[in-house]
Write a protein that holds these residues in place. Sequence first.
Motif, PDB file in Angstrom:
ATOM      1  N   VAL A   1      45.942  35.650  25.908  1.00 44.13           N
ATOM      2  CA  VAL A   1      46.655  36.424  26.820  1.00 44.13           C
ATOM      3  C   VAL A   1      48.202  36.234  26.896  1.00 44.13           C
ATOM      4  O   VAL A   1      48.623  35.198  26.767  1.00 44.13           O
ATOM      5  CB  VAL A   1      46.239  35.958  28.227  1.00 44.13           C
ATOM      6  CG1 VAL A   1      46.822  36.604  29.322  1.00 44.13           C
ATOM      7  CG2 VAL A   1      44.720  36.197  28.427  1.00 44.13           C
TER       8      VAL A   1
ATOM      9  N   PHE B   1      51.717  37.011  29.091  1.00 45.16           N
ATOM     10  CA  PHE B   1      52.350  37.376  30.249  1.00 45.16           C
ATOM     11  C   PHE B   1      53.708  37.983  29.711  1.00 45.16           C
ATOM     12  O   PHE B   1      54.550  37.127  29.364  1.00 45.16           O
ATOM     13  CB  PHE B   1      52.299  36.367  31.267  1.00 45.16           C
ATOM     14  CG  PHE B   1      51.028  35.884  31.885  1.00 45.16           C
ATOM     15  CD1 PHE B   1      50.398  36.505  33.146  1.00 45.16           C
ATOM     16  CD2 PHE B   1      50.297  34.866  31.257  1.00 45.16           C
ATOM     17  CE1 PHE B   1      49.291  36.053  33.498  1.00 45.16           C
ATOM     18  CE2 PHE B   1      49.222  34.660  31.911  1.00 45.16           C
ATOM     19  CZ  PHE B   1      48.487  35.255  33.033  1.00 45.16           C
TER      20      PHE B   1
ATOM     21  N   ILE C   1      52.604  44.501  38.813  1.00 42.85           N
ATOM     22  CA  ILE C   1      51.689  44.219  37.590  1.00 42.85           C
ATOM     23  C   ILE C   1      51.129  45.426  37.216  1.00 42.85           C
ATOM     24  O   ILE C   1      50.611  46.196  37.596  1.00 42.85           O
ATOM     25  CB  ILE C   1      50.591  43.306  37.967  1.00 42.85           C
ATOM     26  CG1 ILE C   1      50.080  42.646  36.737  1.00 42.85           C
ATOM     27  CG2 ILE C   1      49.723  43.486  38.943  1.00 42.85           C
ATOM     28  CD1 ILE C   1      49.007  41.495  37.303  1.00 42.85           C
TER      29      ILE C   1
ATOM     30  N   THR D   1      48.034  45.612  33.835  1.00 44.36           N
ATOM     31  CA  THR D   1      47.273  44.821  32.987  1.00 44.36           C
ATOM     32  C   THR D   1      46.627  45.787  31.967  1.00 44.36           C
ATOM     33  O   THR D   1      45.916  46.587  32.286  1.00 44.36           O
ATOM     34  CB  THR D   1      46.074  43.959  33.635  1.00 44.36           C
ATOM     35  OG1 THR D   1      46.986  43.315  34.828  1.00 44.36           O
ATOM     36  CG2 THR D   1      45.185  43.086  33.018  1.00 44.36           C
TER      37      THR D   1
ATOM     38  N   ASP E   1      43.885  45.247  29.042  1.00 48.43           N
ATOM     39  CA  ASP E   1      42.625  44.917  28.298  1.00 48.43           C
ATOM     40  C   ASP E   1      42.402  45.027  27.133  1.00 48.43           C
ATOM     41  O   ASP E   1      42.160  46.243  26.809  1.00 48.43           O
ATOM     42  CB  ASP E   1      41.575  45.059  29.415  1.00 48.43           C
ATOM     43  CG  ASP E   1      40.191  44.127  28.738  1.00 48.43           C
ATOM     44  OD1 ASP E   1      40.210  43.562  28.004  1.00 48.43           O
ATOM     45  OD2 ASP E   1      39.264  44.346  29.779  1.00 48.43           O
TER      46      ASP E   1
ATOM     47  N   GLY F   1      44.247  40.072  26.468  1.00 49.45           N
ATOM     48  CA  GLY F   1      45.030  41.186  27.151  1.00 49.45           C
ATOM     49  C   GLY F   1      46.627  40.897  27.262  1.00 49.45           C
ATOM     50  O   GLY F   1      47.112  39.648  26.989  1.00 49.45           O
TER      51      GLY F   1
ATOM     52  N   ILE G   1      49.693  41.077  30.224  1.00 54.90           N
ATOM     53  CA  ILE G   1      49.877  41.341  31.827  1.00 54.90           C
ATOM     54  C   ILE G   1      51.290  41.394  31.664  1.00 54.90           C
ATOM     55  O   ILE G   1      52.204  40.373  31.587  1.00 54.90           O
ATOM     56  CB  ILE G   1      49.404  39.998  32.410  1.00 54.90           C
ATOM     57  CG1 ILE G   1      47.642  40.003  32.122  1.00 54.90           C
ATOM     58  CG2 ILE G   1      49.367  40.166  33.771  1.00 54.90           C
ATOM     59  CD1 ILE G   1      47.129  38.865  32.737  1.00 54.90           C
TER      60      ILE G   1
ATOM     61  N   GLY H   1      46.178  39.518  37.462  1.00 53.68           N
ATOM     62  CA  GLY H   1      45.930  40.037  36.083  1.00 53.68           C
ATOM     63  C   GLY H   1      44.784  39.378  35.550  1.00 53.68           C
ATOM     64  O   GLY H   1      44.042  40.301  34.851  1.00 53.68           O
TER      65      GLY H   1
ATOM     66  N   HIS I   1      41.563  40.996  36.663  1.00 54.29           N
ATOM     67  CA  HIS I   1      41.403  42.215  36.270  1.00 54.29           C
ATOM     68  C   HIS I   1      40.626  42.259  34.773  1.00 54.29           C
ATOM     69  O   HIS I   1      39.750  43.057  34.484  1.00 54.29           O
ATOM     70  CB  HIS I   1      42.509  43.125  35.997  1.00 54.29           C
ATOM     71  CG  HIS I   1      43.041  43.833  37.450  1.00 54.29           C
ATOM     72  ND1 HIS I   1      41.991  44.626  38.000  1.00 54.29           N
ATOM     73  CD2 HIS I   1      44.086  43.878  37.966  1.00 54.29           C
ATOM     74  CE1 HIS I   1      42.953  45.155  39.067  1.00 54.29           C
ATOM     75  NE2 HIS I   1      43.975  44.626  38.959  1.00 54.29           N
ATOM     76  N   LEU I   2      41.097  41.262  34.073  1.00 50.30           N
ATOM     77  CA  LEU I   2      40.575  40.938  32.684  1.00 50.30           C
ATOM     78  C   LEU I   2      39.095  40.552  32.725  1.00 50.30           C
ATOM     79  O   LEU I   2      38.566  40.849  31.636  1.00 50.30           O
ATOM     80  CB  LEU I   2      41.448  40.049  31.724  1.00 50.30           C
ATOM     81  CG  LEU I   2      42.881  40.827  31.429  1.00 50.30           C
ATOM     82  CD1 LEU I   2      43.820  39.711  30.689  1.00 50.30           C
ATOM     83  CD2 LEU I   2      42.706  42.005  30.553  1.00 50.30           C
TER      84      LEU I   2
END
Length: 140
Positions: free
Chosen positions: A38, A40, A64, A66, A68, A78, A80, A109, A112-113
């Motif tokens: 991941v 950010f 944000i 995001t 995936d 992912g 973000i 975020g 969401h993933l």
Amino acid sequence: MAINFFNEDIDIKLKDKAKLKTWIKDTVEEEGFKLKDVSFILCSDEYLLTINQQYLNHNTYTDIVTFDNSEKEDQIIGDIFISVERTRENAKKFNVSSDTELHRVMIHGILHLCGYYDKKPEDKALMTEKENFYLAKRAF
């Protein structure tokens, strides 16, 4: 497993990166997933607006976006993107610290993933409940 933090067109220094990574990893695992990779990307309102326009055809500011990139259902991969300007503004609006609001958006975020949505009122309520649950687990 990798959690990376990048700055794009802003200057911000995250505090307690190691604890932040542990908290994120623990959240993913508690949700029943394996964290693979991941990133950010912390950025400005304008940078995130461009991402929103280019990839989602949305012409609105947001805190944000995001993406995936997972190929397997049980793995989290992912990117973000977070507007630091927006999280700071929202922190004032909601009367919380900038760090708390940034952490809320980060975990948003991640959720969401993990398959959570926030478009319908009942989905948004569950998302907020999960955010609050994991924010309360922060040990920093």
